[in-house]
Design a protein around this motif. Sequence first.
Motif, PDB file in Angstrom:
ATOM      1  N   UNK A  51     -12.208 -22.142 -12.963  1.00  0.00           N
ATOM      2  CA  UNK A  51     -12.670 -23.136 -13.922  1.00  0.00           C
ATOM      3  C   UNK A  51     -13.951 -22.628 -14.570  1.00  0.00           C
ATOM      4  N   UNK A  52     -13.955 -22.566 -15.884  1.00  0.00           N
ATOM      5  CA  UNK A  52     -15.097 -22.029 -16.630  1.00  0.00           C
ATOM      6  C   UNK A  52     -15.940 -23.105 -17.307  1.00  0.00           C
ATOM      7  N   UNK A  53     -15.344 -24.288 -17.552  1.00  0.00           N
ATOM      8  CA  UNK A  53     -16.067 -25.348 -18.254  1.00  0.00           C
ATOM      9  C   UNK A  53     -15.900 -26.665 -17.502  1.00  0.00           C
ATOM     10  N   UNK A  54     -16.700 -27.652 -17.864  1.00  0.00           N
ATOM     11  CA  UNK A  54     -16.623 -28.961 -17.212  1.00  0.00           C
ATOM     12  C   UNK A  54     -15.259 -29.611 -17.438  1.00  0.00           C
ATOM     13  N   UNK A  55     -14.632 -29.340 -18.562  1.00  0.00           N
ATOM     14  CA  UNK A  55     -13.291 -29.861 -18.834  1.00  0.00           C
ATOM     15  C   UNK A  55     -12.322 -28.687 -18.921  1.00  0.00           C
ATOM     16  N   UNK A  56     -11.453 -28.578 -17.935  1.00  0.00           N
ATOM     17  CA  UNK A  56     -10.489 -27.483 -17.867  1.00  0.00           C
ATOM     18  C   UNK A  56      -9.108 -28.096 -17.656  1.00  0.00           C
ATOM     19  N   UNK A  57      -8.116 -27.647 -18.409  1.00  0.00           N
ATOM     20  CA  UNK A  57      -6.766 -28.211 -18.312  1.00  0.00           C
ATOM     21  C   UNK A  57      -5.747 -27.162 -17.899  1.00  0.00           C
ATOM     22  N   UNK A  58      -4.745 -27.623 -17.169  1.00  0.00           N
ATOM     23  CA  UNK A  58      -3.626 -26.785 -16.751  1.00  0.00           C
ATOM     24  C   UNK A  58      -2.341 -27.510 -17.142  1.00  0.00           C
ATOM     25  N   UNK A  59      -1.430 -26.801 -17.795  1.00  0.00           N
ATOM     26  CA  UNK A  59      -0.136 -27.367 -18.181  1.00  0.00           C
ATOM     27  C   UNK A  59       0.907 -26.969 -17.140  1.00  0.00           C
ATOM     28  N   UNK A  60       1.874 -27.855 -16.936  1.00  0.00           N
ATOM     29  CA  UNK A  60       2.955 -27.571 -16.001  1.00  0.00           C
ATOM     30  C   UNK A  60       4.205 -28.320 -16.446  1.00  0.00           C
ATOM     31  N   UNK A  61       5.334 -27.976 -15.848  1.00  0.00           N
ATOM     32  CA  UNK A  61       6.598 -28.625 -16.159  1.00  0.00           C
ATOM     33  C   UNK A  61       6.837 -29.747 -15.148  1.00  0.00           C
ATOM     34  N   UNK A  62       6.964 -30.963 -15.650  1.00  0.00           N
ATOM     35  CA  UNK A  62       7.226 -32.116 -14.780  1.00  0.00           C
ATOM     36  C   UNK A  62       8.688 -32.117 -14.363  1.00  0.00           C
ATOM     37  N   UNK A  63       8.933 -32.594 -13.169  1.00  0.00           N
ATOM     38  CA  UNK A  63      10.307 -32.776 -12.709  1.00  0.00           C
ATOM     39  C   UNK A  63      10.322 -33.907 -11.684  1.00  0.00           C
ATOM     40  N   UNK A  64      11.484 -34.459 -11.464  1.00  0.00           N
ATOM     41  CA  UNK A  64      11.633 -35.561 -10.518  1.00  0.00           C
ATOM     42  C   UNK A  64      11.305 -35.066  -9.114  1.00  0.00           C
ATOM     43  N   UNK A  65      10.517 -35.836  -8.383  1.00  0.00           N
ATOM     44  CA  UNK A  65      10.161 -35.475  -7.021  1.00  0.00           C
ATOM     45  C   UNK A  65       9.120 -34.370  -6.904  1.00  0.00           C
ATOM     46  N   UNK A  66       8.400 -34.089  -7.969  1.00  0.00           N
ATOM     47  CA  UNK A  66       7.403 -33.014  -7.960  1.00  0.00           C
ATOM     48  C   UNK A  66       6.190 -33.422  -7.118  1.00  0.00           C
ATOM     49  N   UNK A  67       5.760 -32.527  -6.244  1.00  0.00           N
ATOM     50  CA  UNK A  67       4.549 -32.708  -5.447  1.00  0.00           C
ATOM     51  C   UNK A  67       3.602 -31.574  -5.814  1.00  0.00           C
ATOM     52  N   UNK A  68       2.346 -31.921  -6.083  1.00  0.00           N
ATOM     53  CA  UNK A  68       1.358 -30.926  -6.483  1.00  0.00           C
ATOM     54  C   UNK A  68       0.232 -30.911  -5.456  1.00  0.00           C
ATOM     55  N   UNK A  69      -0.180 -29.719  -5.071  1.00  0.00           N
ATOM     56  CA  UNK A  69      -1.284 -29.523  -4.124  1.00  0.00           C
ATOM     57  C   UNK A  69      -2.394 -28.779  -4.852  1.00  0.00           C
ATOM     58  N   UNK A  70      -3.623 -29.312  -4.774  1.00  0.00           N
ATOM     59  CA  UNK A  70      -4.780 -28.683  -5.396  1.00  0.00           C
ATOM     60  C   UNK A  70      -5.802 -28.413  -4.300  1.00  0.00           C
ATOM     61  N   UNK A  71      -6.332 -27.192  -4.269  1.00  0.00           N
ATOM     62  CA  UNK A  71      -7.344 -26.864  -3.265  1.00  0.00           C
ATOM     63  C   UNK A  71      -8.323 -25.840  -3.820  1.00  0.00           C
TER      64      UNK A  71
END
Length: 114
Positions: A51-71
Amino acid sequence: MGFFTFLFVFVSAEAQNKGIINFQSSNFVNHSLEISFYTSDGKITNDTITVKTIKHSVRYKMSKGLLIRVSFIDKTEINPRYFMPSSPITTIGYNTSKKAFEMTGGNADRQSNQ
């Protein structure tokens, strides 16, 4: 006229399959995050961002039953955050007093912060 209707429906369906995660906190700046996407058919995709700025975005493909982990990669004392996106746009912040990721958005996201 039929072709334009088909094109509109196709473009609308494609737009609905796209999701965005907005990371909005100065605590993310100059840190690396790992984002893992788990789909209901067993596929796992990992992405690493810095992350380089206070507002940083990531795009992804949504799908049914999607689980996302952020660490955090470089802050192992902070527990990862798991969530199922309830809308195409999810905003994640960081609560310094709790040392935890926090989500803003739908009611389910707010309830899961507690």
